[in-house]
Scaffold this motif. Structure first.
Motif, PDB file in Angstrom:
ATOM      1  N   GLY A   1     -54.906 -46.424  14.450  1.00 52.88           N
ATOM      2  CA  GLY A   1     -55.255 -46.695  13.059  1.00 52.88           C
ATOM      3  C   GLY A   1     -55.897 -47.901  12.661  1.00 52.88           C
ATOM      4  N   LEU A   2     -55.401 -48.818  13.146  1.00 56.97           N
ATOM      5  CA  LEU A   2     -55.713 -50.295  13.112  1.00 56.97           C
ATOM      6  C   LEU A   2     -57.216 -50.426  13.729  1.00 56.97           C
ATOM      7  CD1 LEU A   2     -52.491 -52.448  13.749  1.00 56.97           C
ATOM      8  CD2 LEU A   2     -53.763 -51.977  11.400  1.00 56.97           C
ATOM      9  N   LEU A   3     -57.557 -49.787  14.851  1.00 59.09           N
ATOM     10  CA  LEU A   3     -58.770 -49.898  15.562  1.00 59.09           C
ATOM     11  C   LEU A   3     -59.554 -49.356  14.816  1.00 59.09           C
ATOM     12  CD1 LEU A   3     -60.356 -50.969  17.961  1.00 59.09           C
ATOM     13  CD2 LEU A   3     -59.623 -48.950  19.283  1.00 59.09           C
ATOM     14  N   ARG A   4     -59.395 -47.963  14.303  1.00 60.22           N
ATOM     15  CA  ARG A   4     -60.377 -47.066  13.564  1.00 60.22           C
ATOM     16  C   ARG A   4     -60.916 -47.959  12.136  1.00 60.22           C
ATOM     17  NH1 ARG A   4     -57.313 -43.292  11.080  1.00 60.22           N
ATOM     18  NH2 ARG A   4     -56.940 -45.012   9.602  1.00 60.22           N
TER      19      ARG A   4
ATOM     20  N   LYS B   1     -69.028 -51.583  10.629  1.00 57.12           N
ATOM     21  CA  LYS B   1     -69.880 -50.679  10.786  1.00 57.12           C
ATOM     22  C   LYS B   1     -70.371 -50.302  12.459  1.00 57.12           C
ATOM     23  CE  LYS B   1     -71.734 -51.666   6.408  1.00 57.12           C
ATOM     24  NZ  LYS B   1     -71.567 -52.948   5.536  1.00 57.12           N
ATOM     25  N   VAL B   2     -69.398 -50.272  13.291  1.00 58.65           N
ATOM     26  CA  VAL B   2     -69.537 -49.842  14.452  1.00 58.65           C
ATOM     27  C   VAL B   2     -69.575 -48.020  14.619  1.00 58.65           C
ATOM     28  CG1 VAL B   2     -68.468 -49.956  16.825  1.00 58.65           C
ATOM     29  CG2 VAL B   2     -68.443 -52.077  15.218  1.00 58.65           C
ATOM     30  N   GLU B   3     -70.619 -47.800  15.058  1.00 59.24           N
ATOM     31  CA  GLU B   3     -71.104 -46.407  14.943  1.00 59.24           C
ATOM     32  C   GLU B   3     -70.389 -45.797  16.184  1.00 59.24           C
ATOM     33  OE1 GLU B   3     -74.909 -45.589  14.291  1.00 59.24           O
ATOM     34  OE2 GLU B   3     -75.238 -47.434  13.422  1.00 59.24           O
ATOM     35  N   PHE B   4     -69.792 -46.506  17.415  1.00 65.20           N
ATOM     36  CA  PHE B   4     -69.581 -45.818  18.764  1.00 65.20           C
ATOM     37  C   PHE B   4     -68.674 -46.716  19.361  1.00 65.20           C
ATOM     38  CE2 PHE B   4     -70.422 -44.574  23.124  1.00 65.20           C
ATOM     39  CZ  PHE B   4     -70.011 -43.353  22.896  1.00 65.20           C
ATOM     40  N   LEU B   5     -67.536 -46.389  20.103  1.00 66.94           N
ATOM     41  CA  LEU B   5     -66.738 -47.201  20.917  1.00 66.94           C
ATOM     42  C   LEU B   5     -66.674 -46.410  22.255  1.00 66.94           C
ATOM     43  CD1 LEU B   5     -64.781 -49.343  21.473  1.00 66.94           C
ATOM     44  CD2 LEU B   5     -62.854 -47.813  20.596  1.00 66.94           C
ATOM     45  N   GLN B   6     -67.210 -46.992  23.198  1.00 66.47           N
ATOM     46  CA  GLN B   6     -67.095 -46.689  24.683  1.00 66.47           C
ATOM     47  C   GLN B   6     -66.092 -47.413  25.367  1.00 66.47           C
ATOM     48  OE1 GLN B   6     -69.771 -47.492  28.364  1.00 66.47           O
ATOM     49  NE2 GLN B   6     -71.085 -46.622  26.943  1.00 66.47           N
ATOM     50  N   MET B   7     -65.044 -46.786  25.585  1.00 63.08           N
ATOM     51  CA  MET B   7     -63.774 -47.194  26.221  1.00 63.08           C
ATOM     52  C   MET B   7     -63.353 -46.662  27.482  1.00 63.08           C
ATOM     53  SD  MET B   7     -60.248 -48.364  24.374  1.00 63.08           S
ATOM     54  CE  MET B   7     -59.766 -46.903  23.757  1.00 63.08           C
TER      55      MET B   7
END
Length: 120
Positions: free
Chosen positions: A100-103, A110-116
């Motif tokens: 939730g904090l990361l979201r 305004k980050v559209e995509f997280l690649q992890m």
């Protein structure tokens, strides 16, 4: 006791100690790798430290990468076969709170995509 998220900017000691002692830690997750990518490619490192009280609970090394087809994204970690979140001793409740904090951080930035790469 809740989890606090901090953008890490304080040198190597706390971050590298956690990453080096973690069983899944790799050199890609160390501060030296961050500095190398920032200097070589101009990427902006976003290194997030999650604390539970005084204890480091997790670290997430990311880099901001702008793509014409994906927009503004965070990648953890570019040019690495493995990367992503390193976490230690998190309950299911802690994991939900951390996500939730990361979201919230991604939405605010305004980050559209997280690649992890890797898991929780």
């Amino acid at each position: 006791m809740g989890i606090e998220i901090i953008e890490y900017t304080d040198g190597r000691t706390e971050w590298d100690s956690f990453a080096e002692s973690h069983p899944q830690g790799r050199f890609f997750q160390l501060i030296g790798y961050k500095k190398a990518l920032e200097e070589a490619y101009g990427y902006k490192g976003k290194y997030l430290l999650f604390k539970k009280g005084e204890r480091v609970a997790a670290v997430l090394p990311c880099f901001c990468v702008v793509s014409s087809w994906r927009g503004r994204q965070w990648v953890s970690l570019p040019f690495a076969e493995y990367g992503g979140l390193l976490a230690c001793d998190l309950t299911e409740e802690d994991q939900r709170e951390l996500l939730g904090l990361l979201r919230d951080v991604l939405i605010k930035g305004k980050v559209e995509f997280l690649q992890m790469r890797g898991g929780l």
